[in-house]
Design an enzyme around this catalytic site. Structure first.
Site, mmCIF file in Angstrom:
data_model
loop_
_atom_site.group_PDB
_atom_site.id
_atom_site.type_symbol
_atom_site.label_atom_id
_atom_site.label_comp_id
_atom_site.label_asym_id
_atom_site.label_seq_id
_atom_site.Cartn_x
_atom_site.Cartn_y
_atom_site.Cartn_z
ATOM 1 N N ASP A 36 -25.711 76.114 -24.078
ATOM 2 C CA ASP A 36 -26.232 75.181 -23.073
ATOM 3 C C ASP A 36 -26.237 73.742 -23.548
ATOM 4 O O ASP A 36 -27.054 72.941 -23.140
ATOM 5 C CB ASP A 36 -27.650 75.590 -22.685
ATOM 6 C CG ASP A 36 -28.532 75.858 -23.905
ATOM 7 O OD1 ASP A 36 -28.269 75.274 -24.987
ATOM 8 O OD2 ASP A 36 -29.474 76.662 -23.801
ATOM 9 N N HIS A 53 -36.977 71.021 -33.359
ATOM 10 C CA HIS A 53 -35.861 70.162 -32.982
ATOM 11 C C HIS A 53 -35.716 69.912 -31.489
ATOM 12 O O HIS A 53 -34.966 69.033 -31.087
ATOM 13 C CB HIS A 53 -34.545 70.765 -33.504
ATOM 14 C CG HIS A 53 -34.045 71.919 -32.685
ATOM 15 N ND1 HIS A 53 -34.547 73.186 -32.839
ATOM 16 C CD2 HIS A 53 -33.122 71.986 -31.706
ATOM 17 C CE1 HIS A 53 -33.931 74.001 -31.983
ATOM 18 N NE2 HIS A 53 -33.069 73.303 -31.288
ATOM 19 N N GLU A 71 -31.206 71.581 -21.388
ATOM 20 C CA GLU A 71 -30.480 72.832 -21.566
ATOM 21 C C GLU A 71 -30.594 73.782 -20.378
ATOM 22 O O GLU A 71 -29.619 74.457 -20.010
ATOM 23 C CB GLU A 71 -30.948 73.531 -22.849
ATOM 24 C CG GLU A 71 -30.541 72.849 -24.132
ATOM 25 C CD GLU A 71 -31.493 71.750 -24.576
ATOM 26 O OE1 GLU A 71 -31.293 71.193 -25.665
ATOM 27 O OE2 GLU A 71 -32.435 71.443 -23.816
ATOM 28 N N ARG A 130 -35.858 68.472 -27.856
ATOM 29 C CA ARG A 130 -36.124 67.105 -27.411
ATOM 30 C C ARG A 130 -37.520 66.958 -26.818
ATOM 31 O O ARG A 130 -38.196 65.953 -27.027
ATOM 32 C CB ARG A 130 -35.091 66.689 -26.356
ATOM 33 C CG ARG A 130 -33.713 66.425 -26.890
ATOM 34 C CD ARG A 130 -32.753 66.132 -25.757
ATOM 35 N NE ARG A 130 -31.402 65.947 -26.238
ATOM 36 C CZ ARG A 130 -30.866 64.779 -26.596
ATOM 37 N NH1 ARG A 130 -31.608 63.693 -26.507
ATOM 38 N NH2 ARG A 130 -29.629 64.689 -27.025
ATOM 39 N N HIS A 140 -35.070 67.719 -39.378
ATOM 40 C CA HIS A 140 -34.080 67.551 -38.323
ATOM 41 C C HIS A 140 -32.972 66.620 -38.813
ATOM 42 O O HIS A 140 -33.234 65.676 -39.561
ATOM 43 C CB HIS A 140 -34.756 66.965 -37.085
ATOM 44 C CG HIS A 140 -33.904 66.996 -35.863
ATOM 45 N ND1 HIS A 140 -32.971 66.024 -35.594
ATOM 46 C CD2 HIS A 140 -33.837 67.879 -34.842
ATOM 47 C CE1 HIS A 140 -32.366 66.294 -34.454
ATOM 48 N NE2 HIS A 140 -32.873 67.412 -33.967
ATOM 49 N N GLU A 195 -23.238 83.832 -24.023
ATOM 50 C CA GLU A 195 -24.687 83.642 -23.941
ATOM 51 C C GLU A 195 -25.077 83.126 -22.563
ATOM 52 O O GLU A 195 -25.825 82.162 -22.402
ATOM 53 C CB GLU A 195 -25.201 82.707 -25.036
ATOM 54 C CG GLU A 195 -26.701 82.859 -25.279
ATOM 55 C CD GLU A 195 -27.221 81.891 -26.328
ATOM 56 O OE1 GLU A 195 -27.671 82.378 -27.383
ATOM 57 O OE2 GLU A 195 -27.187 80.670 -26.106
#
Length: 370
Positions: free
Chosen positions: A94, A200, A130, A202, A232, A116
């Site tokens: 994604d 990690h 995503e 956002r 990160h 996936e």
């Protein structure tokens, strides 16, 4: 003699990890794929993912802060390479690279496969962007490889037009292959509780990091707990978390590591704190308990199996969950049972077989390497 032209679009580390077994399985069937590297993550361990022996071309599109703009950038760079219309474009997951690859394939009228497929949190903001990206890819894909029956049910409810197949997750294939190559687990030091932490997503970069740091301060007050925080790759995010908890004696920071190094860290931990989707798939297969730093997940199978628990990003809730498990070996062991809710390590072979059969039907002949 017919030879398939299959392109795998890869931009990020998770894509390389999960498409590595797929590329190898296609190659084993005489379907020799090539790679289109977008450049979203500039340094990919292609050798560690088994991808270094495949032909590749880099688009050179450096990642940027705005994911939508990055999609446009990669689309513009990728579309010209699809004008000769390969037999199939494969994207995974994604990411911005995956969406751009899917959009370019559709625009060039090239068949599209999505590895996936069907993951849903049912919240467009968690994770952002995503959740939106995977829905858009699934709506256009000709072949949809769902890792679980639950993911396949999501696709059926949305009435996507492509062919849906439940295959397992190729990330589990990659994990099993990596674990076989690792040396035996190191003995854990008596009287120590090892906590591995990553963050990690956002949506967690703002107040989420502050809350996580507060939680880790509370946890680190217990001298027997050793915290390994994998930083990160974004230097600003890494610097921020170091500034928040860098003064704690029992916190060690690790630089971003290879997949093999990460699997070794996971295997040698008592408990993992992470918002990573990949870790939600890997932790159950390794038999390591995982507390998920999110309020919802598109991978509910790990929660249902008892290996993962959603704890959100409230400091008190995170700290309480860590200390509860540290003080309850029975509950910790129950969460640490090795299980395989996301597949048994045969996903890539299944995907390659389906692709081979699908392309053979379309071409009217069996595909043999020339």
């Amino acid at each position: 003699m017919y030879r398939a032209d299959i392109r795998l679009v890869i931009g990020t580390r998770p894509e390389a990890i999960q498409l590595g077994p797929v590329a190898q399985a296609l190659d084993a069937r005489g379907l020799h794929p090539s790679l289109i590297l977008t450049g979203q993550h500039p340094q990919l361990d292609l050798a560690g993912c088994g991808l270094d022996r495949f032909p590749s071309f880099s688009l050179g599109c450096e990642g940027q802060a705005d994911p939508h703009k990055y999609v446009e950038q990669v689309f513009d760079a990728l579309f010209p390479f699809l004008r000769r219309r390969p037999d199939l474009v494969i994207v995974q997951g994604d990411t911005s690279s995956a969406l751009a690859g899917a959009m370019a394939a559709v625009a060039a009228r090239v068949p599209l496969a999505h590895v996936e497929a069907g993951l849903r949190s049912h919240d467009l903001q968690q994770p952002w962007p995503e959740e939106e990206y995977r829905r858009r890819i699934d709506a256009e894909a000709d072949l949809l490889f769902a890792p679980t029956e639950g993911a396949a049910q999501n696709l059926r409810r949305e009435h996507v037009p492509g062919d849906i197949h439940v295959t397992g997750n190729s990330g589990v294939d990659a994990l099993i292959a990596v674990e076989r190559r690792l040396p035996a687990s190191t003995l854990r030091e008596a009287g120590q509780f090892k906590l591995l932490v990553t963050c990690h997503r956002r949506e967690n970069w703002g107040e989420g990091l502050n809350s996580l740091a507060d939680a880790l301060r509370r946890v680190a007050a217990h001298a027997d707990i050793r915290i390994d925080f994998v930083l990160h790759p974004n230097p600003e995010i890494a610097a921020r978390i170091q500034a928040l908890i860098g003064d704690l004696d029992n916190v060690r920071f690790s630089l971003p590591c290879t997949h093999a190094e990460q699997v070794a860290k996971m295997r040698n931990s008592d408990l993992i704190l992470s918002d990573s989707g990949g870790m939600q798939e890997e932790a159950p297969a390794l038999g390591v308990p995982l507390l998920v730093l999110r309020n919802t997940t598109e991978r509910p199978e790990g929660v249902a199996s008892g290996n993962c628990r959603l704890v959100g990003l409230h400091a008190e809730q995170i700290a309480s969950a860590v200390l509860e498990l540290r003080n309850d070996p029975v509950a910790l062991a129950r969460m640490g049972r090795r299980q395989f809710p996301f597949g048994d390590g045969t996903a890539a072979r299944t995907i390659a077989t389906i692709i081979d059969d699908w392309l053979s039907v379309r071409s009217g002949s069996h595909l043999l390497a020339g």
